[in-house]
Enzyme design. Structure first.
Site, PDB file in Angstrom:
ATOM      1  N   CYS A   2       0.843  -1.195   0.000  1.00  0.00           N
ATOM      2  CA  CYS A   2       0.000   0.000   0.000  1.00  0.00           C
ATOM      3  C   CYS A   2       0.879   1.246   0.000  1.00  0.00           C
ATOM      4  CB  CYS A   2      -0.945   0.084   1.182  1.00  0.00           C
ATOM      5  SG  CYS A   2      -2.174  -1.205   1.231  1.00  0.00           S
ATOM      6  N   ARG A  27       3.852  -0.417  -4.837  1.00  0.00           N
ATOM      7  CA  ARG A  27       3.591  -0.934  -3.491  1.00  0.00           C
ATOM      8  C   ARG A  27       2.277  -1.720  -3.410  1.00  0.00           C
ATOM      9  NH1 ARG A  27       6.834   1.687   0.308  1.00  0.00           N
ATOM     10  NH2 ARG A  27       5.442   0.971   1.945  1.00  0.00           N
ATOM     11  N   TRP A  73      -2.810  -2.732  -1.737  1.00  0.00           N
ATOM     12  CA  TRP A  73      -2.505  -4.162  -1.861  1.00  0.00           C
ATOM     13  C   TRP A  73      -3.358  -4.825  -0.800  1.00  0.00           C
ATOM     14  CZ3 TRP A  73      -0.540  -8.093   1.219  1.00  0.00           C
ATOM     15  CH2 TRP A  73      -0.090  -9.241   0.555  1.00  0.00           C
ATOM     16  N   ASN A  99      -1.584   2.490   5.515  1.00  0.00           N
ATOM     17  CA  ASN A  99      -0.690   1.419   5.082  1.00  0.00           C
ATOM     18  C   ASN A  99      -0.314   0.629   6.324  1.00  0.00           C
ATOM     19  OD1 ASN A  99       1.386  -0.176   4.041  1.00  0.00           O
ATOM     20  ND2 ASN A  99       2.902   1.454   4.303  1.00  0.00           N
ATOM     21  N   GLY A 100      -0.611  -0.670   6.329  1.00  0.00           N
ATOM     22  CA  GLY A 100      -0.266  -1.487   7.498  1.00  0.00           C
ATOM     23  C   GLY A 100      -1.394  -2.442   7.815  1.00  0.00           C
ATOM     24  N   GLU A 485      16.876 -18.299  -7.663  1.00  0.00           N
ATOM     25  CA  GLU A 485      16.439 -16.988  -8.150  1.00  0.00           C
ATOM     26  C   GLU A 485      15.780 -17.104  -9.528  1.00  0.00           C
ATOM     27  OE1 GLU A 485      15.849 -14.267  -6.914  1.00  0.00           O
ATOM     28  OE2 GLU A 485      15.931 -12.793  -8.515  1.00  0.00           O
ATOM     29  N   LYS A 489      11.913 -16.018 -10.265  1.00  0.00           N
ATOM     30  CA  LYS A 489      11.530 -15.048 -11.299  1.00  0.00           C
ATOM     31  C   LYS A 489      10.418 -15.618 -12.168  1.00  0.00           C
ATOM     32  CE  LYS A 489      12.780 -12.258 -10.029  1.00  0.00           C
ATOM     33  NZ  LYS A 489      13.464 -11.823  -8.903  1.00  0.00           N
ATOM     34  N   GLU A 492       7.041 -15.964 -10.221  1.00  0.00           N
ATOM     35  CA  GLU A 492       6.474 -14.655  -9.860  1.00  0.00           C
ATOM     36  C   GLU A 492       5.705 -14.022 -11.014  1.00  0.00           C
ATOM     37  OE1 GLU A 492       9.117 -11.950  -6.882  1.00  0.00           O
ATOM     38  OE2 GLU A 492      10.132 -12.559  -8.702  1.00  0.00           O
ATOM     39  N   HIS A 508      17.004 -36.958  -5.039  1.00  0.00           N
ATOM     40  CA  HIS A 508      16.230 -37.213  -3.823  1.00  0.00           C
ATOM     41  C   HIS A 508      14.799 -36.706  -3.944  1.00  0.00           C
ATOM     42  CE1 HIS A 508      19.888 -38.542  -1.940  1.00  0.00           C
ATOM     43  NE2 HIS A 508      20.472 -37.457  -2.371  1.00  0.00           N
TER      44      HIS A 508
HETATM   45  C1  G6P Z   1       8.774  -8.799  -2.275  1.00  0.00           C
HETATM   46  C2  G6P Z   1       9.264  -8.428  -3.646  1.00  0.00           C
HETATM   47  C3  G6P Z   1      10.567  -9.184  -3.951  1.00  0.00           C
HETATM   48  C4  G6P Z   1      11.588  -8.899  -2.878  1.00  0.00           C
HETATM   49  C5  G6P Z   1      11.052  -9.210  -1.479  1.00  0.00           C
HETATM   50  C6  G6P Z   1      11.970  -8.673  -0.395  1.00  0.00           C
HETATM   51  O1  G6P Z   1       8.385 -10.130  -2.264  1.00  0.00           O
HETATM   52  O2  G6P Z   1       8.297  -8.742  -4.629  1.00  0.00           O
HETATM   53  O3  G6P Z   1      11.066  -8.762  -5.201  1.00  0.00           O
HETATM   54  O4  G6P Z   1      12.728  -9.672  -3.115  1.00  0.00           O
HETATM   55  O5  G6P Z   1       9.780  -8.582  -1.284  1.00  0.00           O
HETATM   56  O6  G6P Z   1      11.969  -7.281  -0.484  1.00  0.00           O
HETATM   57  P1  G6P Z   1      13.144  -6.350  -0.024  1.00  0.00           P
HETATM   58  O7  G6P Z   1      12.682  -4.964  -0.359  1.00  0.00           O
HETATM   59  O8  G6P Z   1      13.305  -6.559   1.458  1.00  0.00           O
HETATM   60  O9  G6P Z   1      14.369  -6.748  -0.772  1.00  0.00           O
END
Ligand code: G6P
Length: 612
Positions: A2, A27, A73, A99-100, A485, A489, A492, A508
């Site tokens: 948010c 956000r 969000w 926000n929160g 990673e 990606k 996501e 395994h």
């Molecule tokens: C969210 C984002 C990721 C990020 C993670 C940690 O999930 O979508 O891309 O890696 O938060 O965020 P930070 O700002 O702490 O790296």
């Protein structure tokens, strides 16, 4: 998670709010809304993007010199018009953006309902608006006092922007555990969840502490401690660049950010590594260098992609600085009973510097007396402010929700820290140190080359695989975190199920999944385990799996075995993750585009996760 924005000044508030919301949209982006105080207070909110809200309001905009806005969000209540912010209290005295998360909102809501309050949304935020109003009317107190008293009953995290319709010349703001920045302009004040939303208007900012009450007029402000003492705000001047936050000629932010990596990595090491004399300077760590040098253990904390960078940091720090390293999910660390020793050093990694779990883990470590350092991208965010020392990554604003350039910048910083400590501890001879620095400086050009050579090739590859349901990513050593990673990606942004695994662990479990429909991405540049990974590739081939291999140029063995190879230039092993991840970012990107997904704003995700 948010974004909130607010303005009070002598200009029209609406364009400032809308522009700010567009900058905060990373956000959260399931709904948006504004409230503008002019001739009365006008409130508009809508499910969808900021653009949908703008179209709904129309080109005339809304007139008024004070306003608040929100991009959401969803946490409590589905993305619907009624759950979008701002929220108005039942009798219309207060309008709130939040926000929160309010943890005790159910109990508060029940209590308010028993007093006759009715709710028109499913959100926790409407409870705040009504609780403030109830306190205001019942106690016949000022808006400021009502906000203060009401929030004493609230448990949870909040960054709030509040309008009282009876006092429409003031903007109220307060935070606890959620980020909030105040901007000081010419005859204007701003509030925002983070600085880039207001940086085009002012560079003078104030970061209020938890529970400090902020009251803003166009020409002055009050900052009040929880004990109701007014105190002088500490004004900071932001000196970072706003950065080009447009997409330029790229169709998506993510692609732009992938292509920016030669520059963002160079920006991250610029001024920090030198060849004459050969040295690494990390000014932010000077004061803690002795503690780092003699650290008995380093604990790296992070979430998501930042956690993956931490895993690469583990390999780097153990290999070069000979310090044992543990890498922890911040969300797990905060609720365990971690044994923190006197000579432990904690490094928290976060692009945003605001991730709630990482912040909470930092606080826990600090309470236990640990030295906590930060590696963050967003200057002035909460983590750099709550850590003793640290290093900024200088990757520039990252808007695409899936992290790309922030990841490679984090790995670059960890590489510099590992080499700095190796040098400080005399664990590396001068010649090797010089060679390493020279090689690090070549990484941006090598990435440029990978992008130029492989973008089209990978797009064609994505065309062939875009309809599969599962993907496996395998790597060993430094390339195991790269595999994680790559898989993250893909899932996501393309919503294809993907798993990253250490290649040897395939036997395994994941090997059971392999058949002629299963693509397996091997991250297989030359290293000590090359022969083993060749065997793993054979095992996949024997089960008719399709192999996509990331290999060094001139690799013969794997090139003959794999269904597809993507070549990357050679460099030192410890630097190869910076190169090997690039094709994986491109693969995820092209798959997602071909599947018609919203690459920059994938469903259910947010760039900055400021709730648990
Ligand atoms: C969210 C984002 C990721 C990020 C993670 C940690 O999930 O979508 O891309 O890696 O938060 O965020 P930070 O700002 O702490 O790296």
């Amino acid at each position: 998670m948010c974004g909130i924005i607010g303005y009070v000044g002598t200009e029209d508030a609406y364009p400032v709010i809308i522009q700010g919301l567009k900058r905060l949209e990373y956000r959260g982006y399931d709904s948006a809304g504004v409230a503008i105080a002019g001739d009365g207070v006008h409130l508009y909110k809508r499910k969808g993007k900021v653009k949908d809200l703008e179209d709904y309001i129309g080109p005339e905009g809304i007139k008024g010199k004070l306003g608040i806005g929100h991009t959401r969000w969803a946490t409590h209540g589905e993305p619907e018009d009624k759950n979008a912010h701002p929220h108005r209290s039942m009798h219309g005295h207060f309008i709130v953006v939040h926000n929160g998360i309010i943890e005790n909102y159910v109990r508060l809501k029940e209590r308010l309902m028993s007093k006759g309050y009715r709710f028109s949304s499913d959100t926790d935020t409407e409870v705040i608006a009504n609780l403030i109003e109830y306190t205001y009317l019942k106690g016949n107190v000022s808006a400021l006092t009502a906000i203060r008293l009401a929030l004493r009953k609230v448990i949870g995290a909040y960054g709030l922007g509040i309008i009282c319709t009876d006092e429409p010349d003031k903007l109220f703001a307060i935070r606890k555990g959620s980020p909030l920045v105040i901007g000081i302009g010419e005859n204007a004040h701003y509030i925002a969840s983070d600085a880039p939303a207001i940086m085009e208007h002012t560079r003078k900012v104030v970061y209020p502490d938890d529970d400090e009450m902020v009251v803003l007029w166009n020409d002055h402000m009050i900052l009040q401690t929880p004990e109701n003492h007014n105190h002088k705000p500490v004004v900071k001047i932001l000196d970072q660049e706003i950065g080009d936050i447009g997409k330029g000629s790229f169709p998506h932010y993510m692609l732009k950010e992938i292509f920016e990596q030669p520059d963002s990595i160079r920006d991250t090491f610029r001024g920090r590594i030198s060849e004459d004399p050969f040295a690494i300077h990390l000014g932010g760590l000077y004061s803690v260098l002795p503690a780092l040098r003699y650290a008995g253990r380093i604990i790296i904390l992070g979430c998501g992609t930042s956690w993956h960078a931490g895993l690469i940091g583990e390999y780097l720090l153990e290999e070069f600085a000979h310090i044992p390293v543990e890498v922890e999910y911040a969300s797990e660390f905060r609720y365990r009973h971690p044994v923190i020793r006197k000579d432990d050093v904690i490094i928290a990694i976060s692009q945003s510097g605001e991730t709630a779990d990482t912040l909470a883990a930092i606080r826990k470590a600090r309470e236990a007396g640990a030295l906590v350092l930060g590696i963050c991208n967003v200057v002035g965010s909460s983590i750099p402010r709550e850590t003793e020392a640290g290093v900024y990554t200088h990757a520039g604003p990252e808007i695409g929700v899936a992290s790309t350039k922030a990841f490679t910048a984090q790995v670059t910083v960890l590489t510099m820290i590992a080499m700095l400590l190796a040098k400080e501890k005399n664990l590396i001879d001068d010649r090797s140190f010089h060679r390493f620095i020279r090689e690090l400086k070549k990484i941006p050009e090598k990435i440029r080359y990978i992008l130029a050579q492989n973008n089209d090739v990978i797009r064609d590859l994505a065309e062939q695989y875009k309809d599969v349901n599962n993907f496996l990513y395998l790597g060993r050593g430094y390339f195991f975190p790269v595999a994680l990673e790559g898989a993250l990606k893909l899932k996501e942004i393309s919503y294809i199920h993907a798993e990253g695994y250490p290649a040897a662990e395939m036997k395994h479990g994941p090997i059971a999944l392999i058949d002629e429909n299963m693509p397996v991405v091997f991250i297989a540049p030359k290293d000590d385990t090359y022969d083993k990974i060749v065997s793993n590739i054979r095992e996949v081939k024997a089960r008719k799996g399709k192999v996509i291999a990331i290999v060094n140029e001139k690799d013969r063995t794997i090139s003959e075995l794999a269904t597809h190879v993507i070549e990357i230039p050679s460099t030192f092993l410890a630097l190869t993750p910076l190169l090997a991840v690039i094709p994986l970012q491109l693969l995820a990107y092209h798959m997602a585009v071909l599947r018609g997904c919203n690459v920059d704003q994938p469903r259910n995700l947010a760039k900055s996760v400021t709730v648990e």
